[in-house]
Scaffold this motif. Sequence first.
Motif, PDB file in Angstrom:
ATOM      1  N   ALA A   1      -6.185  -2.790  -2.809  1.00 34.71           N
ATOM      2  CA  ALA A   1      -5.501  -3.737  -1.933  1.00 34.71           C
ATOM      3  C   ALA A   1      -6.560  -4.516  -1.178  1.00 34.71           C
ATOM      4  O   ALA A   1      -7.746  -4.183  -1.206  1.00 34.71           O
ATOM      5  CB  ALA A   1      -4.570  -3.010  -0.965  1.00 34.71           C
ATOM      6  N   ALA A   2      -6.135  -5.562  -0.479  1.00 35.63           N
ATOM      7  CA  ALA A   2      -7.078  -6.367   0.290  1.00 35.63           C
ATOM      8  C   ALA A   2      -6.428  -6.845   1.569  1.00 35.63           C
ATOM      9  O   ALA A   2      -5.262  -7.237   1.581  1.00 35.63           O
ATOM     10  CB  ALA A   2      -7.558  -7.568  -0.530  1.00 35.63           C
ATOM     11  N   GLY A   3      -7.195  -6.795   2.656  1.00 33.82           N
ATOM     12  CA  GLY A   3      -6.719  -7.277   3.934  1.00 33.82           C
ATOM     13  C   GLY A   3      -6.507  -8.779   3.920  1.00 33.82           C
ATOM     14  O   GLY A   3      -6.978  -9.496   3.025  1.00 33.82           O
ATOM     15  N   ALA A   4      -5.829  -9.282   4.942  1.00 36.25           N
ATOM     16  CA  ALA A   4      -5.404 -10.679   4.970  1.00 36.25           C
ATOM     17  C   ALA A   4      -6.550 -11.667   5.132  1.00 36.25           C
ATOM     18  O   ALA A   4      -6.357 -12.872   4.970  1.00 36.25           O
ATOM     19  CB  ALA A   4      -4.383 -10.885   6.089  1.00 36.25           C
ATOM     20  N   SER A   5      -7.756 -11.185   5.444  1.00 36.70           N
ATOM     21  CA  SER A   5      -8.904 -12.084   5.563  1.00 36.70           C
ATOM     22  C   SER A   5      -9.925 -11.857   4.451  1.00 36.70           C
ATOM     23  O   SER A   5     -11.046 -12.366   4.526  1.00 36.70           O
ATOM     24  CB  SER A   5      -9.571 -11.921   6.937  1.00 36.70           C
ATOM     25  N   ALA A   6      -9.553 -11.110   3.409  1.00 38.09           N
ATOM     26  CA  ALA A   6     -10.469 -10.823   2.291  1.00 38.09           C
ATOM     27  C   ALA A   6     -10.184 -11.753   1.122  1.00 38.09           C
ATOM     28  O   ALA A   6      -9.061 -11.781   0.611  1.00 38.09           O
ATOM     29  CB  ALA A   6     -10.329  -9.368   1.859  1.00 38.09           C
ATOM     30  N   PRO A   7     -11.177 -12.522   0.664  1.00 40.84           N
ATOM     31  CA  PRO A   7     -10.943 -13.438  -0.459  1.00 40.84           C
ATOM     32  C   PRO A   7     -10.781 -12.702  -1.780  1.00 40.84           C
ATOM     33  O   PRO A   7     -11.340 -11.615  -1.978  1.00 40.84           O
ATOM     34  CB  PRO A   7     -12.207 -14.310  -0.464  1.00 40.84           C
ATOM     35  N   GLU A   8     -10.039 -13.307  -2.692  1.00 42.06           N
ATOM     36  CA  GLU A   8      -9.760 -12.693  -3.988  1.00 42.06           C
ATOM     37  C   GLU A   8     -11.031 -12.451  -4.788  1.00 42.06           C
ATOM     38  O   GLU A   8     -11.104 -11.504  -5.578  1.00 42.06           O
ATOM     39  CB  GLU A   8      -8.797 -13.578  -4.775  1.00 42.06           C
ATOM     40  N   VAL A   9     -12.060 -13.267  -4.576  1.00 40.52           N
ATOM     41  CA  VAL A   9     -13.309 -13.087  -5.323  1.00 40.52           C
ATOM     42  C   VAL A   9     -13.916 -11.712  -5.064  1.00 40.52           C
ATOM     43  O   VAL A   9     -14.550 -11.124  -5.946  1.00 40.52           O
ATOM     44  CB  VAL A   9     -14.321 -14.212  -4.979  1.00 40.52           C
ATOM     45  N   LEU A  10     -13.695 -11.150  -3.888  1.00 38.01           N
ATOM     46  CA  LEU A  10     -14.227  -9.821  -3.589  1.00 38.01           C
ATOM     47  C   LEU A  10     -13.406  -8.726  -4.260  1.00 38.01           C
ATOM     48  O   LEU A  10     -13.940  -7.681  -4.629  1.00 38.01           O
ATOM     49  CB  LEU A  10     -14.282  -9.602  -2.069  1.00 38.01           C
ATOM     50  N   VAL A  11     -12.112  -8.960  -4.410  1.00 36.28           N
ATOM     51  CA  VAL A  11     -11.282  -8.026  -5.180  1.00 36.28           C
ATOM     52  C   VAL A  11     -11.764  -8.004  -6.624  1.00 36.28           C
ATOM     53  O   VAL A  11     -11.923  -6.941  -7.237  1.00 36.28           O
ATOM     54  CB  VAL A  11      -9.796  -8.427  -5.105  1.00 36.28           C
TER      55      VAL A  11
ATOM     56  N   VAL B   1       0.835  -1.206   0.000  1.00 35.75           N
ATOM     57  CA  VAL B   1       0.000   0.000   0.000  1.00 35.75           C
ATOM     58  C   VAL B   1       0.869   1.255   0.000  1.00 35.75           C
ATOM     59  O   VAL B   1       0.570   2.234  -0.692  1.00 35.75           O
ATOM     60  CB  VAL B   1      -0.968  -0.015   1.199  1.00 35.75           C
ATOM     61  N   LYS B   2       1.959   1.224   0.737  1.00 34.72           N
ATOM     62  CA  LYS B   2       2.872   2.372   0.749  1.00 34.72           C
ATOM     63  C   LYS B   2       3.429   2.653  -0.642  1.00 34.72           C
ATOM     64  O   LYS B   2       3.642   3.814  -1.021  1.00 34.72           O
ATOM     65  CB  LYS B   2       4.031   2.129   1.731  1.00 34.72           C
ATOM     66  N   ALA B   3       3.676   1.592  -1.402  1.00 32.60           N
ATOM     67  CA  ALA B   3       4.233   1.759  -2.743  1.00 32.60           C
ATOM     68  C   ALA B   3       3.211   2.323  -3.722  1.00 32.60           C
ATOM     69  O   ALA B   3       3.560   3.050  -4.657  1.00 32.60           O
ATOM     70  CB  ALA B   3       4.757   0.416  -3.257  1.00 32.60           C
ATOM     71  N   VAL B   4       1.933   2.012  -3.493  1.00 31.59           N
ATOM     72  CA  VAL B   4       0.883   2.390  -4.451  1.00 31.59           C
ATOM     73  C   VAL B   4       0.210   3.715  -4.099  1.00 31.59           C
ATOM     74  O   VAL B   4      -0.066   4.541  -4.986  1.00 31.59           O
ATOM     75  CB  VAL B   4      -0.165   1.258  -4.544  1.00 31.59           C
ATOM     76  N   ALA B   5      -0.078   3.938  -2.828  1.00 31.99           N
ATOM     77  CA  ALA B   5      -0.903   5.078  -2.415  1.00 31.99           C
ATOM     78  C   ALA B   5      -0.430   6.433  -2.938  1.00 31.99           C
ATOM     79  O   ALA B   5      -1.259   7.254  -3.367  1.00 31.99           O
ATOM     80  CB  ALA B   5      -1.027   5.102  -0.888  1.00 31.99           C
ATOM     81  N   PRO B   6       0.878   6.735  -2.945  1.00 28.22           N
ATOM     82  CA  PRO B   6       1.300   8.055  -3.436  1.00 28.22           C
ATOM     83  C   PRO B   6       1.115   8.234  -4.945  1.00 28.22           C
ATOM     84  O   PRO B   6       1.203   9.353  -5.452  1.00 28.22           O
ATOM     85  CB  PRO B   6       2.792   8.105  -3.072  1.00 28.22           C
ATOM     86  N   ARG B   7       0.841   7.149  -5.666  1.00 19.76           N
ATOM     87  CA  ARG B   7       0.771   7.199  -7.126  1.00 19.76           C
ATOM     88  C   ARG B   7      -0.661   7.296  -7.661  1.00 19.76           C
ATOM     89  O   ARG B   7      -0.857   7.377  -8.872  1.00 19.76           O
ATOM     90  CB  ARG B   7       1.442   5.955  -7.719  1.00 19.76           C
ATOM     91  N   VAL B   8      -1.660   7.247  -6.768  1.00 21.91           N
ATOM     92  CA  VAL B   8      -3.046   7.197  -7.233  1.00 21.91           C
ATOM     93  C   VAL B   8      -3.892   8.280  -6.566  1.00 21.91           C
ATOM     94  O   VAL B   8      -3.548   8.803  -5.510  1.00 21.91           O
ATOM     95  CB  VAL B   8      -3.675   5.816  -6.950  1.00 21.91           C
ATOM     96  N   GLU B   9      -5.019   8.591  -7.217  1.00 20.90           N
ATOM     97  CA  GLU B   9      -5.940   9.600  -6.678  1.00 20.90           C
ATOM     98  C   GLU B   9      -6.836   9.032  -5.587  1.00 20.90           C
ATOM     99  O   GLU B   9      -7.326   9.780  -4.728  1.00 20.90           O
ATOM    100  CB  GLU B   9      -6.831  10.136  -7.804  1.00 20.90           C
ATOM    101  N   ALA B  10      -7.090   7.743  -5.652  1.00 23.09           N
ATOM    102  CA  ALA B  10      -7.981   7.105  -4.683  1.00 23.09           C
ATOM    103  C   ALA B  10      -7.537   5.671  -4.456  1.00 23.09           C
ATOM    104  O   ALA B  10      -6.854   5.078  -5.295  1.00 23.09           O
ATOM    105  CB  ALA B  10      -9.423   7.137  -5.183  1.00 23.09           C
ATOM    106  N   MET B  11      -7.955   5.137  -3.319  1.00 24.76           N
ATOM    107  CA  MET B  11      -7.559   3.772  -2.993  1.00 24.76           C
ATOM    108  C   MET B  11      -8.706   3.057  -2.310  1.00 24.76           C
ATOM    109  O   MET B  11      -9.404   3.622  -1.458  1.00 24.76           O
ATOM    110  CB  MET B  11      -6.339   3.791  -2.080  1.00 24.76           C
ATOM    111  N   ILE B  12      -8.913   1.819  -2.705  1.00 22.71           N
ATOM    112  CA  ILE B  12      -9.906   0.961  -2.065  1.00 22.71           C
ATOM    113  C   ILE B  12      -9.180  -0.198  -1.391  1.00 22.71           C
ATOM    114  O   ILE B  12      -8.344  -0.865  -2.008  1.00 22.71           O
ATOM    115  CB  ILE B  12     -10.932   0.435  -3.082  1.00 22.71           C
ATOM    116  N   ILE B  13      -9.522  -0.404  -0.119  1.00 23.87           N
ATOM    117  CA  ILE B  13      -9.043  -1.560   0.622  1.00 23.87           C
ATOM    118  C   ILE B  13     -10.233  -2.492   0.774  1.00 23.87           C
ATOM    119  O   ILE B  13     -11.256  -2.112   1.351  1.00 23.87           O
ATOM    120  CB  ILE B  13      -8.505  -1.183   2.017  1.00 23.87           C
ATOM    121  N   VAL B  14     -10.120  -3.699   0.279  1.00 23.25           N
ATOM    122  CA  VAL B  14     -11.185  -4.678   0.423  1.00 23.25           C
ATOM    123  C   VAL B  14     -10.976  -5.403   1.747  1.00 23.25           C
ATOM    124  O   VAL B  14      -9.930  -6.023   1.967  1.00 23.25           O
ATOM    125  CB  VAL B  14     -11.190  -5.681  -0.745  1.00 23.25           C
TER     126      VAL B  14
END
Length: 339
Positions: free
Chosen positions: A272-282, A213-226
Amino acid sequence: MIATKPTLTVLLCTPRGFCAGVVRAIDAVERALKLYGPPVYVRHEIVHNKYVVEALKAKGAVFVEELAEVPETTAPVIFSAHGVAKSVPAEAAARNLLTIDATCPLVTKVHREAEIHWRRGREIVLVGHHGHPEVVGTMGQLPEGAVRLVETLEDVAAFTPRDPERLAFITQTTLSVDDTVGIVDALKQRFPAIVGPHKEDICYATTNRQQAVKAVAPRVEAMIIVGAPNSSNSLRLREVAERQGCAVSRLVQRAADIDWSEFGAIASLGVAAGASAPEVLVEEVLDAFAERYVLAVETVSTADESVFFPLPREVRDAPETLAARLEDAAARPVLAAKV
């Protein structure tokens, strides 16, 4: 005239989603359902994700918050990945319940550290969030008063140990890496003799996802964490994105939770997705954006993960082996609860 969809650059964080401890916990429930048949009781959400919990309920898992909600049964009772206080398995044993411990091995590591420090006569400081199941379970490994919880720098400043020369600290595994460094540094400044873990307690998955997330957040206008609102590691990811300067950083459980008034006029998005979020939701979130944008997806990888944890012993048996054990138990009812 058919309107042309705008282009949206999507930076997809890797690693993301399920960690080894979450995979182990979910697999333990599914394996128990296959081997023992439904119902299988699970104390607390096996992992903090509603989608996962509902899917397991549909297969026959019954979720409870306390053992008192479990009837007299020979069905297995599974402890969640967050770990439990020692009083919980003791209560289960007193009721002769068959239990399966799906505690993440990295949480168990923290429990063992706490016990070692206590046996060596040290007062223990736990850096963590009050009321989180992992914190409740860790503090419950030792007698009341043996572990002191600190959440903030203010807590560190107010903390008065019994003996500043006999102190140790441990941490919750899903904390903000940066916040924890600050708190640990403050503890070391106040109490130079304090002893820490040989290897940091914040788990590899939490650290890796925050770095992505640190690598991506400065490069985008918005961020979604699933992730779920009661998932500590997911909440920390949203905070990390915000601190890295991302103008809009939101935690969503499903695509239906997206507020399109915040995401309707952007040219770049981090996911990005938290450690308990399944890939299907991403994938569900990406599909929702694909309905409104032409997506240009780029994966941003900051670490490779190959960690694997074996299943709990009680669910490793082949079905035919378990069947024989169950038949034996049925023939000798007095042993049924010890299968």
